[in-house]
Design a protein around this motif. Sequence first.
Motif, PDB file in Angstrom:
ATOM      1  N   ALA A  62      43.959  51.125  37.054  1.00 19.28           N
ATOM      2  CA  ALA A  62      43.818  52.165  37.490  1.00 19.28           C
ATOM      3  C   ALA A  62      42.575  51.919  37.693  1.00 19.28           C
ATOM      4  N   ALA A  63      41.368  51.604  36.793  1.00 15.87           N
ATOM      5  CA  ALA A  63      40.687  51.777  37.202  1.00 15.87           C
ATOM      6  C   ALA A  63      39.316  51.263  38.465  1.00 15.87           C
ATOM      7  N   VAL A  64      40.047  49.731  38.673  1.00 15.47           N
ATOM      8  CA  VAL A  64      39.607  48.888  39.298  1.00 15.47           C
ATOM      9  C   VAL A  64      40.037  48.639  40.454  1.00 15.47           C
ATOM     10  N   SER A  65      39.013  48.367  41.563  1.00 14.17           N
ATOM     11  CA  SER A  65      39.317  48.438  43.008  1.00 14.17           C
ATOM     12  C   SER A  65      39.498  46.703  43.614  1.00 14.17           C
ATOM     13  N   GLY A  66      39.225  46.472  44.533  1.00 17.61           N
ATOM     14  CA  GLY A  66      38.255  45.636  44.980  1.00 17.61           C
ATOM     15  C   GLY A  66      40.119  44.843  45.656  1.00 17.61           C
ATOM     16  N   ASP A  67      39.551  43.861  46.869  1.00 19.89           N
ATOM     17  CA  ASP A  67      40.496  43.369  48.028  1.00 19.89           C
ATOM     18  C   ASP A  67      40.432  41.726  47.239  1.00 19.89           C
ATOM     19  N   CYS A  68      41.259  41.298  46.751  1.00 23.39           N
ATOM     20  CA  CYS A  68      41.687  39.755  46.132  1.00 23.39           C
ATOM     21  C   CYS A  68      41.696  39.019  47.106  1.00 23.39           C
ATOM     22  N   GLU A  69      42.194  39.004  48.359  1.00 24.89           N
ATOM     23  CA  GLU A  69      42.358  38.580  49.662  1.00 24.89           C
ATOM     24  C   GLU A  69      40.625  38.059  50.296  1.00 24.89           C
ATOM     25  N   LEU A  70      39.713  38.814  49.886  1.00 24.41           N
ATOM     26  CA  LEU A  70      38.527  37.964  50.287  1.00 24.41           C
ATOM     27  C   LEU A  70      37.806  37.455  49.464  1.00 24.41           C
ATOM     28  N   PRO A  71      37.017  36.437  49.377  1.00 23.76           N
ATOM     29  CA  PRO A  71      37.012  35.709  48.119  1.00 23.76           C
ATOM     30  C   PRO A  71      35.216  36.007  48.295  1.00 23.76           C
ATOM     31  N   GLY A  72      34.644  36.958  47.081  1.00 25.14           N
ATOM     32  CA  GLY A  72      33.607  36.583  46.682  1.00 25.14           C
ATOM     33  C   GLY A  72      33.760  38.715  47.216  1.00 25.14           C
ATOM     34  N   GLN A  73      34.842  38.827  47.263  1.00 23.68           N
ATOM     35  CA  GLN A  73      34.568  40.220  46.838  1.00 23.68           C
ATOM     36  C   GLN A  73      34.168  41.138  45.859  1.00 23.68           C
ATOM     37  N   PRO A  74      33.436  41.903  45.679  1.00 24.40           N
ATOM     38  CA  PRO A  74      33.029  42.642  44.992  1.00 24.40           C
ATOM     39  C   PRO A  74      34.136  43.392  43.656  1.00 24.40           C
ATOM     40  N   ILE A  75      34.079  43.167  42.377  1.00 25.37           N
ATOM     41  CA  ILE A  75      35.097  44.483  41.745  1.00 25.37           C
ATOM     42  C   ILE A  75      34.679  45.449  41.527  1.00 25.37           C
ATOM     43  N   ILE A  76      35.102  46.852  41.654  1.00 27.33           N
ATOM     44  CA  ILE A  76      34.844  48.234  41.136  1.00 27.33           C
ATOM     45  C   ILE A  76      35.332  49.470  40.784  1.00 27.33           C
ATOM     46  N   ILE A  77      34.671  49.712  39.857  1.00 27.92           N
ATOM     47  CA  ILE A  77      35.097  49.880  38.575  1.00 27.92           C
ATOM     48  C   ILE A  77      34.711  51.909  38.958  1.00 27.92           C
ATOM     49  N   LYS A 134      40.725  37.351  39.899  1.00 24.23           N
ATOM     50  CA  LYS A 134      42.527  37.985  39.386  1.00 24.23           C
ATOM     51  C   LYS A 134      41.683  37.637  38.138  1.00 24.23           C
ATOM     52  N   VAL A 135      40.943  36.860  38.077  1.00 27.18           N
ATOM     53  CA  VAL A 135      39.787  37.107  35.945  1.00 27.18           C
ATOM     54  C   VAL A 135      39.203  38.115  36.056  1.00 27.18           C
ATOM     55  N   ARG A 136      38.310  37.975  37.080  1.00 29.65           N
ATOM     56  CA  ARG A 136      37.231  39.042  37.213  1.00 29.65           C
ATOM     57  C   ARG A 136      37.983  40.385  37.403  1.00 29.65           C
ATOM     58  N   PHE A 137      38.761  40.721  38.136  1.00 28.25           N
ATOM     59  CA  PHE A 137      39.225  42.162  37.902  1.00 28.25           C
ATOM     60  C   PHE A 137      40.749  42.236  36.683  1.00 28.25           C
ATOM     61  N   TYR A 138      41.365  41.395  36.169  1.00 27.58           N
ATOM     62  CA  TYR A 138      41.400  41.846  34.968  1.00 27.58           C
ATOM     63  C   TYR A 138      40.527  41.600  33.374  1.00 27.58           C
ATOM     64  N   THR A 139      40.044  41.311  33.729  1.00 30.99           N
ATOM     65  CA  THR A 139      38.388  41.077  32.816  1.00 30.99           C
ATOM     66  C   THR A 139      37.694  42.534  32.960  1.00 30.99           C
ATOM     67  N   ALA A 140      37.449  42.899  34.136  1.00 32.88           N
ATOM     68  CA  ALA A 140      37.072  44.379  34.798  1.00 32.88           C
ATOM     69  C   ALA A 140      38.022  45.192  33.293  1.00 32.88           C
ATOM     70  N   ALA A 141      38.894  45.165  34.155  1.00 34.77           N
ATOM     71  CA  ALA A 141      40.073  46.013  33.466  1.00 34.77           C
ATOM     72  C   ALA A 141      40.104  46.118  32.350  1.00 34.77           C
ATOM     73  N   CYS A 142      40.112  45.413  31.412  1.00 35.99           N
ATOM     74  CA  CYS A 142      39.976  44.888  30.170  1.00 35.99           C
ATOM     75  C   CYS A 142      38.641  46.174  29.484  1.00 35.99           C
ATOM     76  N   GLU A 143      38.140  46.530  30.617  1.00 37.28           N
ATOM     77  CA  GLU A 143      36.849  46.611  30.080  1.00 37.28           C
ATOM     78  C   GLU A 143      36.808  47.857  29.923  1.00 37.28           C
ATOM     79  N   ALA A 144      38.008  48.366  31.363  1.00 40.28           N
ATOM     80  CA  ALA A 144      37.256  49.993  31.606  1.00 40.28           C
ATOM     81  C   ALA A 144      39.349  50.421  30.488  1.00 40.28           C
ATOM     82  N   GLY A 145      39.973  49.899  30.110  1.00 42.44           N
ATOM     83  CA  GLY A 145      40.987  50.174  29.511  1.00 42.44           C
ATOM     84  C   GLY A 145      42.383  50.752  29.855  1.00 42.44           C
ATOM     85  N   THR A 146      41.777  50.932  31.960  1.00 43.13           N
ATOM     86  CA  THR A 146      43.082  50.403  32.603  1.00 43.13           C
ATOM     87  C   THR A 146      43.077  49.215  34.010  1.00 43.13           C
TER      88      THR A 146
END
Length: 152
Positions: free
Chosen positions: A124-139, A110-122
């Motif tokens: 909506a631009a961020v995806s990835g499955d947090c149930e899978l450890p090490g899952q990449p964040i996609i912008i 979630k820290v990686r997800f919201y860091t990416a969301a802050c960087e993207a400004g939304t």
Amino acid sequence: MSYSISQVADKTGLSAFTLRYYEREGLLPLIKRNSSGRREFSDADLDFIDLITCLKDTGMSLTEIRHFVSLTLQGDSTLETRLNIFKQQQQAVRRQIEQANQHLAKLEYKVRFYTAACEAGTEAAVSGDCELPGQPIIIDNSLRINKAHTSN
């Protein structure tokens, strides 16, 4: 060496009230008193308080701790029972650690997800499955919000 209740409170981080409560509840049945009735704690008492704190901090109830203390007072005839108590608590702590590690992995995602969301400004631009450890964040760059244009 002997210690006053205030010295023990300072050394253990427990309040004098908590130490008195533990004594009343039968968790500290061997505390000596001097001629004026004041508690005198020994190094062995400090070790026992440390054990009680450990057991409590790992989720053992005061009732269970009181049972352990009563077994201790019964002597060597209860060694095997006390060993089993520690083995059960050891397993409980291992389960707690496993669960805490799962929670930590989710929080790290979630820290990686919201860091990416802050960087993207939304979000909506961020995806990835947090149930899978090490899952990449996609912008999705097409969904990025240009902060320079939106602040006007």
